[in-house]
Design a protein around this motif. Structure first.
Motif, PDB file in Angstrom:
ATOM      1  N   LYS A   1      -8.768  12.125  -2.217  1.00 45.58           N
ATOM      2  CA  LYS A   1      -7.356  11.872  -2.142  1.00 45.58           C
ATOM      3  C   LYS A   1      -6.554  13.413  -1.993  1.00 45.58           C
TER       4      LYS A   1
ATOM      5  N   ILE B   1       0.768  -1.435   0.048  1.00 41.27           N
ATOM      6  CA  ILE B   1       0.048  -0.090   0.137  1.00 41.27           C
ATOM      7  C   ILE B   1       0.800   1.354   0.152  1.00 41.27           C
TER       8      ILE B   1
ATOM      9  N   GLU C   1      -6.705   2.532   4.100  1.00 42.95           N
ATOM     10  CA  GLU C   1      -6.825   1.618   3.310  1.00 42.95           C
ATOM     11  C   GLU C   1      -7.235   0.294   3.752  1.00 42.95           C
ATOM     12  N   LYS C   2      -6.711  -0.073   4.737  1.00 40.37           N
ATOM     13  CA  LYS C   2      -6.960  -1.419   5.570  1.00 40.37           C
ATOM     14  C   LYS C   2      -8.560  -1.274   6.011  1.00 40.37           C
TER      15      LYS C   2
ATOM     16  N   TYR D   1     -14.275   2.984  -4.492  1.00 37.37           N
ATOM     17  CA  TYR D   1     -12.691   2.879  -4.101  1.00 37.37           C
ATOM     18  C   TYR D   1     -12.229   2.138  -5.578  1.00 37.37           C
ATOM     19  N   THR D   2     -12.629   1.375  -5.986  1.00 36.18           N
ATOM     20  CA  THR D   2     -11.950   0.484  -7.114  1.00 36.18           C
ATOM     21  C   THR D   2     -12.292   0.873  -8.378  1.00 36.18           C
TER      22      THR D   2
ATOM     23  N   ASN E   1     -10.715   0.877   5.254  1.00 38.81           N
ATOM     24  CA  ASN E   1     -11.768   0.889   4.016  1.00 38.81           C
ATOM     25  C   ASN E   1     -12.231  -0.753   3.344  1.00 38.81           C
TER      26      ASN E   1
ATOM     27  N   ARG F   1      -2.451   6.456   6.371  1.00 39.12           N
ATOM     28  CA  ARG F   1      -2.884   6.277   4.798  1.00 39.12           C
ATOM     29  C   ARG F   1      -3.137   4.612   5.054  1.00 39.12           C
TER      30      ARG F   1
END
Lengths: 187, 187
Positions: free
Chosen positions: B112, A12, A127-128, B86-87, A130, A123
């Protein structure tokens, strides 16, 4: 074993050697034997765990003493009773080793220090979190839309190695079906 | 209406007037009428939505055209087809207004930029993501351990105002029971 954590984080965010050394100072390494508990219901939840090797099960026991599996955690997974961890309340779930397991432990205090000391780790955890949320949302959809047979097939497809490593009775407790019903589903 | 977003964010992190002005530059304000769609299955998901007023339902339609409610979103909630957002893939769920609704829209690009430009917003979104994950985990436990009657009572206790605002047929689709079964449960 620490290299595993670095590879995992660097999927990541990139880390310099100095940054990774700083990250590591926030973790404690621990080893547990099969059947040992990392978290017990009613006790404090000291850590968020990164699984280096082994296999864990996070379970909730209802009023009738029936056990329900909330999740399994293998290599490269993070696991804890997150609610109890973040709110610093007593565990409502248990976390137990299904195999001999090696973990890296992060306390809430060190989690905060790590995010404050190295912004990009925030960050990483975002991410994890989310993707953890997405995973739970997909599991809810799966519950709403699929029957036990379909949920079993989805699990088989998503985590083929898990089915090999976990006793059938626990797979049944994860899917919310009886051991007998699962036998009729699985080949 | 922008003040609502500020109060919401400041529950987690304090913001100066300049910082909040900076935050706001990343959002677009939109209004929708009851029955309008913010997200349609198969289309791109442009935004993460903060609900200023109104009520939304996030739903998944299965192969038999049966609709399942993944979640409801009221004032102060964030909602989207998060996976697709997100993707940056096509929506697998729909997001529809159950009442006239006002939202603040945040694109992935602006999300972001906002995190890069104001680090403490990353902390804010991390907290939201963690609690979103916790909420999903509790719903999974509720599915594993409770029957429809108990799930209805939990919903009633957690979100009393929701029950007043949402048609019974949709509450049934959220709980995964038939409309008739729900009638037998509710007073």
């Amino acid at each position: 074993m620490h290299e595993k954590l670095r590879v995992h984080i660097e999927k990541i965010i990139p880390l310099s050697d100095e940054e990774f050394a700083f990250v590591l100072t926030h973790f404690i390494s621990k080893k547990f034997k099969k059947h040992q508990f990392l978290i017990q219901e009613g006790e404090a939840v000291k850590y968020h765990y990164f699984v280096v090797s082994g296999l864990l099960k996070l379970a909730y026991t209802d009023d009738t003493e029936k056990q329900h599996i909330v999740s399994f955690a293998m290599e490269d997974w993070w696991e804890s009773d997150f609610y109890a961890f973040y709110t610093q309340t007593e565990a409502t779930m248990s976390l137990e080793c299904l195999e001999d397991t090696q973990v890296l432990c992060l306390s809430l205090e060190d989690y905060k220090k790590l995010c404050d000391g190295l912004q990009k780790m925030e960050r990483f955890f975002l991410e994890k979190a989310n993707f953890g949320f997405l995973g739970s949302q997909r599991r809810i959809i799966s519950w709403l839309t699929s029957n036990a047979k379909e949920r079993y097939e989805q699990l088989l497809k998503q985590y083929p190695s898990l089915i090999q490593r976990v006793p059938k009775s626990l797979i049944a407790a994860y899917l919310g079906v009886s051991r007998e019903a699962l036998s009729r589903l699985s080949p």
